[in-house]
Design a protein around this motif. Structure first.
Motif, PDB file in Angstrom:
ATOM      1  N   MET A 452       0.884  -1.175   0.000  1.00  0.00           N
ATOM      2  CA  MET A 452       0.000   0.000   0.000  1.00  0.00           C
ATOM      3  C   MET A 452       0.915   1.216   0.000  1.00  0.00           C
ATOM      4  SD  MET A 452      -3.059  -1.241  -0.143  1.00  0.00           S
ATOM      5  CE  MET A 452      -4.117   0.151   0.282  1.00  0.00           C
ATOM      6  N   ILE A 453       0.806   2.035  -1.038  1.00  0.00           N
ATOM      7  CA  ILE A 453       1.762   3.118  -1.275  1.00  0.00           C
ATOM      8  C   ILE A 453       1.019   4.451  -1.277  1.00  0.00           C
ATOM      9  CG2 ILE A 453       3.510   4.003  -2.859  1.00  0.00           C
ATOM     10  CD1 ILE A 453       3.548   1.116  -4.089  1.00  0.00           C
ATOM     11  N   GLY A 473      -0.360   3.408   8.362  1.00  0.00           N
ATOM     12  CA  GLY A 473      -0.331   2.001   8.011  1.00  0.00           C
ATOM     13  C   GLY A 473       0.055   1.683   6.582  1.00  0.00           C
ATOM     14  N   PHE A 474       0.531   2.678   5.822  1.00  0.00           N
ATOM     15  CA  PHE A 474       1.023   2.384   4.479  1.00  0.00           C
ATOM     16  C   PHE A 474       2.337   1.611   4.558  1.00  0.00           C
ATOM     17  CE2 PHE A 474      -1.789   5.953   3.534  1.00  0.00           C
ATOM     18  CZ  PHE A 474      -2.383   5.542   2.343  1.00  0.00           C
ATOM     19  N   GLY A 475       2.639   0.882   3.496  1.00  0.00           N
ATOM     20  CA  GLY A 475       3.924   0.200   3.428  1.00  0.00           C
ATOM     21  C   GLY A 475       5.010   1.096   2.883  1.00  0.00           C
ATOM     22  N   MET A 476       4.641   1.998   1.958  1.00  0.00           N
ATOM     23  CA  MET A 476       5.605   2.896   1.336  1.00  0.00           C
ATOM     24  C   MET A 476       4.953   4.241   1.071  1.00  0.00           C
ATOM     25  SD  MET A 476       7.445   0.356  -1.449  1.00  0.00           S
ATOM     26  CE  MET A 476       7.847  -1.337  -1.006  1.00  0.00           C
ATOM     27  N   LYS A 477       5.795   5.238   0.831  1.00  0.00           N
ATOM     28  CA  LYS A 477       5.332   6.596   0.550  1.00  0.00           C
ATOM     29  C   LYS A 477       6.192   7.201  -0.555  1.00  0.00           C
ATOM     30  CE  LYS A 477       5.365  11.273   2.513  1.00  0.00           C
ATOM     31  NZ  LYS A 477       5.417  12.127   3.709  1.00  0.00           N
ATOM     32  N   TRP A 478       5.539   7.865  -1.499  1.00  0.00           N
ATOM     33  CA  TRP A 478       6.289   8.592  -2.514  1.00  0.00           C
ATOM     34  C   TRP A 478       7.068   9.729  -1.857  1.00  0.00           C
ATOM     35  CZ3 TRP A 478       3.620   9.717  -7.859  1.00  0.00           C
ATOM     36  CH2 TRP A 478       3.446   8.507  -8.529  1.00  0.00           C
ATOM     37  N   ASN A 479       8.345   9.848  -2.230  1.00  0.00           N
ATOM     38  CA  ASN A 479       9.209  10.900  -1.695  1.00  0.00           C
ATOM     39  C   ASN A 479       9.132  12.116  -2.612  1.00  0.00           C
ATOM     40  OD1 ASN A 479      11.246  12.524  -0.672  1.00  0.00           O
ATOM     41  ND2 ASN A 479      12.579  10.806  -0.187  1.00  0.00           N
ATOM     42  N   GLU A 514      10.702   7.506   6.582  1.00  0.00           N
ATOM     43  CA  GLU A 514       9.603   6.701   6.046  1.00  0.00           C
ATOM     44  C   GLU A 514      10.193   5.672   5.084  1.00  0.00           C
ATOM     45  OE1 GLU A 514       6.469   7.035   6.970  1.00  0.00           O
ATOM     46  OE2 GLU A 514       6.061   9.147   7.451  1.00  0.00           O
ATOM     47  N   ASN A 515       9.373   4.730   4.666  1.00  0.00           N
ATOM     48  CA  ASN A 515       9.775   3.788   3.622  1.00  0.00           C
ATOM     49  C   ASN A 515       9.436   4.429   2.278  1.00  0.00           C
ATOM     50  OD1 ASN A 515      10.392   1.908   5.664  1.00  0.00           O
ATOM     51  ND2 ASN A 515       8.311   1.103   5.636  1.00  0.00           N
ATOM     52  N   PHE A 516      10.446   4.971   1.617  1.00  0.00           N
ATOM     53  CA  PHE A 516      10.190   5.854   0.481  1.00  0.00           C
ATOM     54  C   PHE A 516      10.299   5.149  -0.873  1.00  0.00           C
ATOM     55  CE2 PHE A 516      11.381   9.515   3.339  1.00  0.00           C
ATOM     56  CZ  PHE A 516      10.167  10.183   3.217  1.00  0.00           C
ATOM     57  N   VAL A 517       9.500   5.648  -1.807  1.00  0.00           N
ATOM     58  CA  VAL A 517       9.666   5.403  -3.237  1.00  0.00           C
ATOM     59  C   VAL A 517      10.082   6.726  -3.863  1.00  0.00           C
ATOM     60  CG1 VAL A 517       8.517   4.777  -5.394  1.00  0.00           C
ATOM     61  CG2 VAL A 517       7.887   3.618  -3.269  1.00  0.00           C
ATOM     62  N   LEU A 518      11.101   6.697  -4.719  1.00  0.00           N
ATOM     63  CA  LEU A 518      11.565   7.897  -5.411  1.00  0.00           C
ATOM     64  C   LEU A 518      10.864   7.963  -6.764  1.00  0.00           C
ATOM     65  CD1 LEU A 518      15.401   7.453  -4.768  1.00  0.00           C
ATOM     66  CD2 LEU A 518      13.709   8.527  -3.276  1.00  0.00           C
ATOM     67  N   PRO A 519       9.920   8.883  -6.934  1.00  0.00           N
ATOM     68  CA  PRO A 519       9.134   8.881  -8.178  1.00  0.00           C
ATOM     69  C   PRO A 519       9.547   9.971  -9.157  1.00  0.00           C
ATOM     70  CG  PRO A 519       7.929  10.083  -6.487  1.00  0.00           C
ATOM     71  CD  PRO A 519       9.304   9.769  -5.920  1.00  0.00           C
ATOM     72  N   ILE A 520       9.725   9.575 -10.398  1.00  0.00           N
ATOM     73  CA  ILE A 520       9.686  10.530 -11.495  1.00  0.00           C
ATOM     74  C   ILE A 520       8.498  10.084 -12.334  1.00  0.00           C
ATOM     75  CG2 ILE A 520      10.883  11.540 -13.463  1.00  0.00           C
ATOM     76  CD1 ILE A 520      13.506  10.983 -12.090  1.00  0.00           C
ATOM     77  N   SER A 521       7.341  10.645 -11.997  1.00  0.00           N
ATOM     78  CA  SER A 521       6.059  10.118 -12.469  1.00  0.00           C
ATOM     79  C   SER A 521       5.515  10.930 -13.630  1.00  0.00           C
ATOM     80  CB  SER A 521       5.048  10.116 -11.326  1.00  0.00           C
ATOM     81  OG  SER A 521       4.623  11.448 -11.043  1.00  0.00           O
ATOM     82  N   HIS A 522       4.335  10.536 -14.083  1.00  0.00           N
ATOM     83  CA  HIS A 522       3.667  11.252 -15.169  1.00  0.00           C
ATOM     84  C   HIS A 522       3.426  12.709 -14.817  1.00  0.00           C
ATOM     85  CE1 HIS A 522       0.309  10.191 -12.510  1.00  0.00           C
ATOM     86  NE2 HIS A 522      -0.300  11.240 -13.007  1.00  0.00           N
ATOM     87  N   ASP A 523       3.218  13.018 -13.535  1.00  0.00           N
ATOM     88  CA  ASP A 523       2.942  14.397 -13.136  1.00  0.00           C
ATOM     89  C   ASP A 523       4.093  15.337 -13.459  1.00  0.00           C
ATOM     90  OD1 ASP A 523       0.324  14.351 -12.151  1.00  0.00           O
ATOM     91  OD2 ASP A 523       0.973  13.544 -10.223  1.00  0.00           O
ATOM     92  N   GLU A 524       5.289  14.789 -13.621  1.00  0.00           N
ATOM     93  CA  GLU A 524       6.471  15.629 -13.845  1.00  0.00           C
ATOM     94  C   GLU A 524       6.773  15.850 -15.316  1.00  0.00           C
ATOM     95  OE1 GLU A 524       7.202  16.995 -11.071  1.00  0.00           O
ATOM     96  OE2 GLU A 524       5.730  15.573 -10.293  1.00  0.00           O
ATOM     97  N   VAL A 525       5.955  15.281 -16.202  1.00  0.00           N
ATOM     98  CA  VAL A 525       6.250  15.408 -17.644  1.00  0.00           C
ATOM     99  C   VAL A 525       5.008  15.872 -18.405  1.00  0.00           C
ATOM    100  CG1 VAL A 525       8.124  13.741 -17.585  1.00  0.00           C
ATOM    101  CG2 VAL A 525       5.797  12.929 -17.985  1.00  0.00           C
TER     102      VAL A 525
END
Length: 722
Positions: A452-453, A473-479, A514-525
């Motif tokens: 759960m992110i 209670g999430f497992g990961m979080k976008w950084n 936190e337990n992070f995910v490093l995102p370069i997602s659609h929102d950035e392009v």
């Protein structure tokens, strides 16, 4: 009860399809003198009741209601023979069937605790066996507690709901009917009479299939897919994703390659992602949405995969194929808000039902959408069950929860006077917090090994802390902090980067909070932000080199990583959901080199456990302060003392000759990655693949090495092994 005992208003309501309990009048009703059967057949010329042993003529008694008396003293199996315009046919009676929801189902719905809500609400193909044979049809059940009446309209009744009025089941607010003869593929909606007496047609909130937009009807479906991913699912249940590699390729199903659909993606996308070495694919929302330009983030059918790309079984097939290839599947999930389309969830039963009735909470000012009423137990149940539905019915391995911050704060995007505090005077949305905690706790309890992110853009504490310790209670979080700082830094010209060095290194201050995910997602392009490559300063070679460097930094930084599709191709243009990715770029050696570099990053990442150990013990600075050189160096450590990688990232536009870097120990070190390799389109500045650690103190360490550091390049060194 004879027809004369029924009030005329009730008969009128039944015959016009707006009575809350039509089954109490229609269907079979035993009494001391026999069995009365009533059926609603408007405009019929004649009606007969057919049992296994006799045929009895019915009498028209009121406005399309027909009645027959049978000598039996208990309910029998029967059919109805009806004549219209001289043509006679035999049909079944929807009002002779018991409710398809049991008492426990109704109790759990009332309590807001039905974790498998999709199994009882919505439309379901069912069969019943009786003395006159097997009856097949579809049950319909919908929650509309404020409705005065509800009926089903569809192809099967010529969109005339009077003959398929539903019954209300006690205090649940659920309306239900079983209609014989309806099958897979039937189109339908609900006609709902609001408290003010007005009628509205609504798509089924629990529909598991829909027509292809812009059509808006719900469609009866049935799962026929036979899963072949048992090995994957068994392994998943015994693994902790946080302790392993997670490299995510974010995909928009419709534009990776236009026209493929779910089954086409199962061939081409699976092959591509396997070759590229990603561990997971993350699909932008596939739940049905009317406006393609929303990219799926304005959902109208939360339980239906978008019919744009195929059937629900086609989507299951895609997930299955990814699992068989060893690729996990993450799905974007949007519980924060929903659009105001009048045929969907909005004001569903004529009242604010799914949306919060408080105008200071019920609408999202940025998106022009409604906000769910997280404090209403049935609404919370709808959403919690929806998360479980995707995880369990489609074997999804993780949900990335969109716009979490908008749920957490009552004043999100609101000015003073546009929001009101919670019961304690704070800005926290207590109901939304409880909803997120329940969703996460339930998802992990029922589906061990999933993720759960949270896409959460603030410094809310404890996003990935377990609920038993007060966290969300999430497992990961976008950084998002890493993403914003890093993209801002790389957009600077190298000659100015020394003044922004803190933007590069600040993420390590909180990287382990936190337990992070490093995102370069659609929102950035999108929306004028440009692609990753277009953000880079310099000429084309420098831009592509900068992208290779950025990705190497991202892959070696503590945390998991996510890259949006197409950014491995190095195009200058923004993503557009109406176009396929520009695959022709791969004909250029420079673009092909970037693509191949990303493949190698994934290969090294997956095979080197040091990159997965994301706690404090897994990272150590060598030198974070050389801003004049625009260079950082650090160590990634695994659990094995020899599982060590030294990472050097040079964000300067020039090479550094004889640049000394401290090492954790001496001996030979392999240059396992050089993003400036000619194989990737680079200039070839490097160290010939092998270097020797010298007993020369440097960076506070006993050993060091003198290196050629390429321009806009990253080096990874690992202890040499024979």
């Amino acid at each position: 009860m004879s027809i004369s005992d029924i009030h005329l208003d009730v008969l009128s309501a039944v015959s016009n399809g707006h009575y809350y309990d039509p089954h109490s009048i229609l269907g079979a009703h035993p009494h001391e003198n026999g069995l009365t059967i009533r059926t609603l057949r408007p405009l019929a010329e004649a009606v007969q009741i057919v049992t296994g042993k006799e045929k009895i003529a019915a009498t028209h008694v009121f406005n399309g209601i027909w009645e027959a008396e049978l000598p039996e003293h208990e309910v029998v199996d029967y059919r109805i023979q009806v004549t219209y315009a001289g043509e006679t046919s035999t049909v079944d009676d929807p009002y002779r069937f018991l409710p398809t929801l049991g008492e426990m189902d109704q109790y759990l719905i009332n309590e807001g605790r039905h974790e498998e809500l999709w199994r009882v609400l919505g439309s379901h193909v069912r069969s019943f066996t009786g003395p006159m044979g097997v009856v097949e049809g579809v049950s319909f059940a919908v929650w509309a507690p404020a409705a005065q009446a509800v009926r089903v309209v569809g192809d099967f009744n010529y969109w005339d709901g009077r003959v398929n009025a539903m019954r209300e089941l006690g205090s649940t607010g659920v309306w239900e009917i079983f209609i014989p003869g309806v099958g897979v593929g039937a189109r339908y909606k609900y006609e709902i009479q609001a408290p003010d007496g007005s009628w509205r047609q609504k798509a089924d909130p629990m529909a598991r299939a829909t027509e292809i937009p812009p059509a808006t009807t719900s469609v009866v479906t049935k799962n026929h897919h036979e899963w072949m991913d048992a090995e994957w699912m068994d392994q998943r249940a015994h693994q902790n994703p946080q302790a392993g590699p997670v490299s995510v390729y974010e995909v928009h199903a419709g534009s990776w390659k236009q026209g493929l659909g779910y089954r086409g993606l199962a061939d081409e996308l699976v092959e591509y992602v396997t070759d590229m070495g990603y561990t997971h694919v993350e699909f932008m929302p596939v739940a049905e949405h009317p406006f393609g330009g929303s990219w799926g983030y304005q959902v109208t059918s939360y339980y239906a995969p978008s019919s744009r790309y195929g059937t629900p079984d086609d989507f299951r097939y895609l997930v299955d194929r990814l699992h068989q290839a060893g690729i996990g599947v993450i799905l974007d999930w949007v519980p924060a808000h929903f659009p105001k389309d009048e045929w969907a969830l909005a004001r569903f039963d004529g009242t604010p039902l799914y949306e919060d009735p408080n105008p200071l909470r019920g609408e999202h000012p940025d998106w022009g959408t409604y906000v769910f009423n997280f404090g209403r137990r049935e609404v919370k149940n709808f959403l919690v069950a929806n998360a479980l539905y995707w995880l369990e019915e489609f074997h999804i391995d993780g949900l990335r929860v969109d716009a979490v911050a908008s749920m957490l704060y009552l004043d999100y995007s609101r000015e003073n006077g546009q929001w009101e505090p919670n019961m304690f005077g704070g800005r926290e949305n207590l109901e939304a917090i409880e909803f997120l905690q329940e969703t996460n706790a339930t998802a992990y309890r029922r589906n061990p090994g999933i993720m759960m992110i949270a896409e959460e853009s603030t410094a809310w504490p404890g996003v990935t802390t377990p609920t038993e310790f007060g966290g969300l209670g999430f497992g990961m979080k976008w950084n998002m902090g890493w993403m914003n700082d890093t993209l801002r830094y790389i957009s600077e010209d190298p000659v100015n980067r020394k003044w922004h060095h803190g933007e590069l290194t600040f993420s390590l201050v909180y990287a382990f909070s936190e337990n992070f995910v490093l995102p370069i997602s659609h929102d950035e392009v999108v929306h004028g932000k440009g692609s990753v490559v277009s953000k880079m300063p310099g000429d084309q070679w420098q831009k592509i080199a900068g992208a290779r460097l950025l990705y190497a930094y991202q892959w070696s930084h503590p945390g998991k990583q996510l890259l949006f599709m197409g950014q491995e191709l190095g195009g200058e243009g923004e993503w557009n959901q109406d176009w396929s990715l520009d695959w022709g770029l791969l004909e250029s050696p420079l673009h092909r080199g970037l693509h191949d570099c990303v493949r190698e990053l994934n290969h090294l990442y997956r095979t080197i456990p040091a990159f997965w150990r994301d706690g404090h013990e897994g990272f150590e600075w060598i030198d974070a302060s050389d801003s004049n050189a625009n260079l950082i160096s650090y160590i990634r450590r695994g659990y094995d003392p020899e599982d060590v990688v030294v990472c050097i990232a040079n964000f300067a536009g020039n090479p550094h000759e004889n640049y000394r870097v401290g090492l954790p120990f001496g001996g030979q070190w392999d240059e396992i990655l050089n993003t400036d390799s000619v194989d990737y389109g680079g200039s070839g500045v490097g160290n010939m693949g092998l270097v020797e650690g010298e007993e020369v103190p440097w960076n506070g360490r006993q050993y060091s090495v003198s290196l050629r550091i390429p321009p806009l390049g990253a080096l990874w060194l690992a202890p040499h092994r024979d």
